[in-house]
Design an enzyme around this catalytic site. Structure first.
Site, PDB file in Angstrom:
ATOM      1  N   ARG A 290      12.237  -4.071  10.865  1.00 28.60           N
ATOM      2  CA  ARG A 290      11.245  -3.527  11.795  1.00 28.60           C
ATOM      3  C   ARG A 290      10.914  -4.592  12.843  1.00 28.60           C
ATOM      4  O   ARG A 290      10.811  -5.766  12.504  1.00 28.60           O
ATOM      5  CB  ARG A 290       9.970  -3.150  11.029  1.00 28.60           C
ATOM      6  CG  ARG A 290       9.976  -1.734  10.520  1.00 28.60           C
ATOM      7  CD  ARG A 290       8.842  -1.455   9.553  1.00 28.60           C
ATOM      8  NE  ARG A 290       7.506  -1.850  10.028  1.00 28.60           N
ATOM      9  CZ  ARG A 290       6.367  -1.512   9.398  1.00 28.60           C
ATOM     10  NH1 ARG A 290       6.416  -0.789   8.294  1.00 28.60           N
ATOM     11  NH2 ARG A 290       5.205  -1.906   9.866  1.00 28.60           N
TER      12      ARG A 290
ATOM     13  N   LYS B 257       0.828  -1.215   0.000  1.00 30.35           N
ATOM     14  CA  LYS B 257       0.000   0.000   0.000  1.00 30.35           C
ATOM     15  C   LYS B 257       0.862   1.265   0.000  1.00 30.35           C
ATOM     16  O   LYS B 257       0.593   2.210  -0.731  1.00 30.35           O
ATOM     17  CB  LYS B 257      -0.923   0.025   1.243  1.00 30.35           C
ATOM     18  CG  LYS B 257      -1.863  -1.148   1.355  1.00 30.35           C
ATOM     19  CD  LYS B 257      -2.823  -1.007   2.520  1.00 30.35           C
ATOM     20  CE  LYS B 257      -2.185  -1.012   3.898  1.00 30.35           C
ATOM     21  NZ  LYS B 257      -1.550  -2.296   4.274  1.00 30.35           N
TER      22      LYS B 257
HETATM   23  P1  AMP Z   1       1.717  -0.106   9.136  1.00 29.83           P
HETATM   24  O1  AMP Z   1       2.989   0.629   8.908  1.00 29.83           O
HETATM   25  O2  AMP Z   1       0.544   0.494   8.419  1.00 29.83           O
HETATM   26  O3  AMP Z   1       1.832  -1.599   8.918  1.00 29.83           O
HETATM   27  O4  AMP Z   1       1.363   0.090  10.697  1.00 29.83           O
HETATM   28  C1  AMP Z   1       2.221  -0.398  11.706  1.00 29.83           C
HETATM   29  C2  AMP Z   1       1.475  -0.490  13.024  1.00 29.83           C
HETATM   30  O5  AMP Z   1       0.974   0.808  13.409  1.00 29.83           O
HETATM   31  C3  AMP Z   1       0.234  -1.373  13.003  1.00 29.83           C
HETATM   32  O6  AMP Z   1       0.544  -2.752  13.177  1.00 29.83           O
HETATM   33  C4  AMP Z   1      -0.545  -0.802  14.189  1.00 29.83           C
HETATM   34  O7  AMP Z   1       0.022  -1.214  15.425  1.00 29.83           O
HETATM   35  C5  AMP Z   1      -0.277   0.688  14.061  1.00 29.83           C
HETATM   36  N1  AMP Z   1      -1.296   1.337  13.199  1.00 29.83           N
HETATM   37  C6  AMP Z   1      -1.102   1.930  11.983  1.00 29.83           C
HETATM   38  N2  AMP Z   1      -2.258   2.412  11.497  1.00 29.83           N
HETATM   39  C7  AMP Z   1      -3.205   2.109  12.415  1.00 29.83           C
HETATM   40  C8  AMP Z   1      -4.613   2.309  12.482  1.00 29.83           C
HETATM   41  N3  AMP Z   1      -5.301   2.914  11.488  1.00 29.83           N
HETATM   42  N4  AMP Z   1      -5.269   1.878  13.591  1.00 29.83           N
HETATM   43  C9  AMP Z   1      -4.618   1.276  14.606  1.00 29.83           C
HETATM   44  N5  AMP Z   1      -3.289   1.022  14.598  1.00 29.83           N
HETATM   45  C10 AMP Z   1      -2.587   1.433  13.513  1.00 29.83           C
END
Ligand code: AMP
Length: 214
Positions: free
Chosen positions: A160, A13
């Site tokens: 990460r 994404k």
């Molecule tokens: P991502 O980089 O989008 O994979 O996000 C990494 C982490 O950030 C996720 O596993 C959640 O712990 C937190 N996170 C990101 N976006 C959200 C969201 N919209 N709602 C809740 N937690 C989020």
């Protein structure tokens, strides 16, 4: 133009959203990036988010929703935005809908990058990111020119904490339980478009541009 990117963690994404940002001159807004930036800067918000993120759990809605709604109020998002990683729950989608309704607008496109879990596990467990600029690499499919070093800014590549196999499986479970219902949600809103998330980036962008330029 208001766009929401949907898909499992690691579906690509962010990479797609960055390309669309260049193409359509509207900001790519990633809640994950905002949280990571806050953690790096040691803010209170970062401290609150970190424990959830390290376990692969969602940061609670009361923190996440306000943060995102504030972000889309900024000047650069006046003409629209590309959301990446938000909404992740029906509650978040409803909060976004209410906010956009107030401005007489709505989510116009929800683009789902469709993937299989086994491909995601391979992709994410091999992912490395620059600790400084966040540029993503892969230990097999997207190696840097110099082992362990970012091509763009010469900083160290790291894994990460949430890209370890155990946490990836937890994140996929969370995705299927809490985020996948958004596919039906945006289908009902008649704005859902599904594309194969395991084609080349160029092929994905061509398909998405056809959808957006219609
Ligand atoms: P991502 O980089 O989008 O994979 O996000 C990494 C982490 O950030 C996720 O596993 C959640 O712990 C937190 N996170 C990101 N976006 C959200 C969201 N919209 N709602 C809740 N937690 C989020």
């Amino acid at each position: 133009m208001n766009i929401v990117m949907l898909g499992a963690p690691g579906a690509g994404k962010g990479t797609v959203a960055k390309k669309l940002q260049e193409e359509y001159k509207i900001p790519h807004i990633s809640t994950g990036d905002i949280f990571r930036e806050n953690i790096k800067n040691g803010t209170e918000l970062g401290l609150k988010a970190k424990s959830f993120m390290d376990k692969g759990e969602l940061v609670p809605d009361e923190i996440t929703i306000n943060m995102l709604l504030d972000r889309i109020e900024k000047d650069d998002a006046k003409e629209g935005f590309i959301l990446d990683g938000f909404p992740r729950t029906i509650n978040q989608a409803e909060a976004l809908k209410i906010k956009l309704n107030e401005k007489n607008t709505k989510v116009e496109y929800a683009i789902l990058l469709d993937t299989k879990d086994e491909d995601i596990i391979k992709r994410l467990s091999g992912r490395r990111v620059c600790e400084n600029c966040g540029k993503p690499y892969h230990i097999e499919t997207l190696k840097p020119k110099t082992d362990g070093i970012c091509d763009d800014c010469n900083n160290k590549l790291i894994q990460r904490k949430d890209d370890t196999i155990e946490v990836i499986k937890d994140r996929l479970n969370v995705y299927h339980k809490q985020t996948q219902p958004l596919v039906d949600y945006y289908q009902n809103e008649k704005v859902l478009h599904t594309i194969d998330g395991f084609q080349s980036l160029d092929a994905e962008i061509i398909e998405i541009k056809k959808i957006l330029n219609k």
